[in-house]
Enzyme design. Sequence first.
Site, short mmCIF file in Angstrom:
data_model
loop_
_atom_site.label_atom_id
_atom_site.label_comp_id
_atom_site.label_asym_id
_atom_site.label_seq_id
_atom_site.Cartn_x
_atom_site.Cartn_y
_atom_site.Cartn_z
N ASP A 8 -10.58 11.25 10.27
CA ASP A 8 -10.75 12.70 10.24
C ASP A 8 -12.12 13.00 10.85
OD1 ASP A 8 -8.37 12.66 8.91
OD2 ASP A 8 -9.17 13.37 6.99
N ASP A 129 1.65 20.11 5.05
CA ASP A 129 0.74 19.78 3.96
C ASP A 129 1.06 20.71 2.80
OD1 ASP A 129 -0.47 18.20 5.95
OD2 ASP A 129 -1.80 19.84 6.52
#
Length: 244
Positions: A8, A129
């Site tokens: 990330d 998500d």
Amino acid sequence: MYLLPAIDILGGKAVRLAKGDYAQVTVYNDDPAQQAQTFADQGATWLHVVDLDGARSGKPENLAMIERILARTSLKVEVGGGIRSLDTIARLADAGVSRVVLGTSLVADPAFAEAAIMQYGELLCAGIDAKGGEVAVAGWREGAGVAAEELVHHVAELGFQHLVYTDIARDGMQTGIDPAAYVRMAEAFGHPVIASGGVASVRDIERLGEVAASIEGVIAGRAIYEGALSVEEGVAACRLEWLC
């Protein structure tokens, strides 16, 4: 099944967030490209990259770094975060990305998502998500008011054949995974899904292996960075469970 170590990117560095909270950031490497090379050296064949700056701003912020990763390694790279235009997808495809993940746009701009899947087909992956069964968007900061399974059905109807499903409540927490959640999503999707969120050890990969027909791949981040799971054992476990 295959392992996708996660990188990330926030502020040009490799980080992990706890439960998707930008206020709970741990920096693991100042150079994401070097981190990608390390994963490749350890036996990874896939890499999951999220442009966290892009996810928050709604436009790509780390394309140059992603291009560096692609130039430095032979990894198959899956990229998400701030991808909301056909031009961005084209640039990533030209750079050599193996898969492009669309997230917020699935809810915020369905016309774009439909145009993208028509043009790019299997290059694309739906990224859903969820927290408490509700889809989260805009870098996990907002609830979309859409049930996760409802959106999964919709993207399947659009023609998506790959899906990353992230359990936000478990992501970055190393609390262990919930195999049943991924089985439900795979059933709704009609294809195996990529599991993300909560992998704490090789045992979690083994548990997903018990429902391997529902699992395409497994994303792991913090567990790898903090030594609870090695890339080597994760890759081996994915391969073993797939062959069983």
